[in-house]
Scaffold this active site. Structure first.
Site, PDB file in Angstrom:
ATOM      1  N   SER A   1      52.469  54.483  37.937  1.00  0.00           N
ATOM      2  CA  SER A   1      51.079  54.886  37.743  1.00  0.00           C
ATOM      3  C   SER A   1      50.653  54.554  36.323  1.00  0.00           C
ATOM      4  O   SER A   1      51.470  54.588  35.389  1.00  0.00           O
ATOM      5  CB  SER A   1      50.937  56.391  37.995  1.00  0.00           C
TER       6      SER A   1
ATOM      7  N   LYS B   1      55.210  59.251  38.629  1.00  0.00           N
ATOM      8  CA  LYS B   1      54.886  58.649  39.922  1.00  0.00           C
ATOM      9  C   LYS B   1      55.712  57.389  40.192  1.00  0.00           C
ATOM     10  O   LYS B   1      55.916  56.560  39.322  1.00  0.00           O
ATOM     11  CB  LYS B   1      53.402  58.271  39.989  1.00  0.00           C
TER      12      LYS B   1
ATOM     13  N   ASN C   1      54.999  55.091  43.340  1.00  0.00           N
ATOM     14  CA  ASN C   1      54.206  54.930  44.553  1.00  0.00           C
ATOM     15  C   ASN C   1      54.882  53.985  45.549  1.00  0.00           C
ATOM     16  O   ASN C   1      55.487  52.978  45.146  1.00  0.00           O
ATOM     17  CB  ASN C   1      52.825  54.381  44.203  1.00  0.00           C
TER      18      ASN C   1
ATOM     19  N   ARG D   1      31.904  21.299  73.479  1.00  0.00           N
ATOM     20  CA  ARG D   1      32.177  21.366  72.044  1.00  0.00           C
ATOM     21  C   ARG D   1      31.273  22.436  71.471  1.00  0.00           C
ATOM     22  O   ARG D   1      30.046  22.322  71.544  1.00  0.00           O
ATOM     23  CB  ARG D   1      31.911  20.019  71.356  1.00  0.00           C
TER      24      ARG D   1
END
Length: 457
Positions: free
Chosen positions: A281, A287, A289, A320
């Site tokens: 973080s 942290k 993550n 087409r």
């Protein structure tokens, strides 16, 4: 590194690595596409020369042309004017190839013949890469099950404690869909690896009476199959590819979501591989993550959106189509790029996934035995009847929650003979058989023990 001017995050110098890999970008990107345009034009010339339609020297001269020989700025300008790149490409080939031989390039073909066949070649190459990384993912899953599969843990229903399972059952549940996706891949390959050559409206009129022979020879030279009929305006092949990519990404996204849930601080059963700077973080030093799992979740959502575009492109007019065909430019390659990026990330994350079996055991005991309520109920049901047993256990659970008393103690007080009914290890049902069946099939795909798969993180 020079920053790109990419508008898409997939091609961004900064964000690209969060979505796909350099290997897939080389296959599915602009240079890879241009190289395959040239490959198709070259092999078309060779096929036509074999039937004495154009001079034999044309293919050899075309084979010497590479994307580096093209004036990309000029090609871009002509593409903006014409709406498609092949007009500008053929103009440049007419100039680049010596002795006037370039005038024979693109003989009797139409833009979509070259672009569709080039896209098929990209798809085939990308599918090979994705299959390889799915096998690496299987190898990592096999290793997880071998190391931690016997650990008993909470099985969750609507994120609440339900019944005990093993971690091996969770892993086998991740594995089984990937086996099915590999089956689907084997089935779809022969439908997708098909050449496109039909001329203006698919009739091959400009190559008659040799058009079908040219198509078969072009297919052979490119390692593709020849279709029964031109498919300019029938796009189910590309829809199937994108749908497959979306299904694979969804299954990998489920793995990612389970990792996110399992890595919550309050659960702490799983955590992604650790490395300096990974998942940090910008403000909270504690942290870490789950960034790999987040990539898997993002890939699942992105590929689903690409499928919507591919289905739109399949509703094509006449022989087409008008604008819808070009929607595939925004769907097929991105879907494969994102799906392949997810397959690579899944292999990496699972190969280094940390499994905390102590946390699993602690979470299993968090409700003081309430997770075994069904087990006790089913022991009493033959005597009391299922509904009466359910009512009694519901009352016992309520008493445990309100009083704080151990559910296991209340069960023992009710009947000492029910002690075995509150043991998680004794209420795993047929988990072992199911896990063994799935992992045996995975081993057959990988080729034995996961260590033999040759995957290195």
């Amino acid at each position: 590194m020079i920053l790109s001017t990419a508008l898409s995050a997939l091609d961004s110098s900064v964000f690209g690595g969060l979505h796909t890999t350099d290997e897939l970008r080389a296959i599915l990107g602009e240079r890879g596409l241009l190289a395959r345009f040239l490959q198709v034009e070259t092999e078309l010339a060779a096929a036509q020369a074999d039937l004495d339609i154009i001079p034999a020297e044309v293919a050899a001269a075309l084979r010497a042309v590479t994307p580096d020989n093209l004036d990309i700025a000029r090609l871009a300008h002509r593409t903006s004017a014409a709406g498609y790149p092949i007009v500008g490409l053929v103009e440049q080939l007419a100039e680049i190839v010596p002795d006037g031989l370039g005038q024979y390039a693109h003989w009797g073909a139409t833009t979509q013949d070259i672009m569709d066949t080039a896209a098929v070649l990209q798809i085939v190459a990308a599918l090979d890469v994705i299959e390889r990384d799915l096998l690496h993912t299987l190898a990592a899953l096999m290793e997880l099950e071998a190391q931690h599969g016997s650990a008993v843990m909470v099985g969750r229903s609507q994120l609440q404690h339900a019944l005990p399972i093993t971690f091996g059952y969770r892993v086998a549940s991740w594995t089984a869909p990937l086996l099915r996706h590999l089956d689907r891949l084997a089935e779809l390959r022969h439908r997708v690896a098909v050449v496109q050559l039909g001329g203006a409206v698919g009739s091959l009129a400009a190559m008659a009476p040799h058009g079908m022979d040219v198509r078969r020879e072009l297919a052979r030279r490119l390692g593709l199959a020849a279709p029964l009929i031109s498919w300019h305006a029938t796009r189910d092949r590309f829809v199937e590819v994108v749908a497959w990519a979306a299904q694979v990404a969804a299954s990998l996204g489920k793995i990612g979501l389970d990792i996110v849930v399992g890595s919550q601080t309050e659960v702490a059963e799983l955590s992604e591989p650790s490395a300096p700077g990974r998942g940090v973080s910008s403000t909270m030093p504690q942290k870490r993550n789950p960034i790999g799992a987040q990539q898997l979740l993002r890939a699942a959502r992105l590929t689903r959106s690409y499928l919507d575009l591919a289905l739109d492109a399949a509703v094509a007019d006449a022989e087409r189509a008008t604008a819808v065909w070009s929607l595939e430019w925004h769907a097929v390659a991105p879907a494969l790029g994102v799906c392949g990026g997810a397959a690579r990330t899944a292999a990496d994350v699972l190969a280094g996934l940390h499994v905390d079996t102590a946390a699993m055991a602690a979470n299993l005991g968090r409700t003081h035995g309430l997770i075994m309520a069904e087990s006790v109920m089913m022991r009493l049901a033959p005597t009391l009847g299922r509904q009466a047993a359910h009512d009694e256990l519901e009352a016992m659970v309520t008493a445990s929650v309100e009083s704080g008393a151990s559910f296991a103690a209340l069960v023992a007080r009710r009947d000492p003979n029910l002690a075995a009914a509150v043991s998680p290890d004794a209420y795993l049902g047929h988990i072992a058989e199911q896990v063994a069946a799935v992992m045996s099939e995975a081993a057959a795909r990988v080729g034995g023990h996961p260590s033999e798969a040759g995957y290195q993180t």
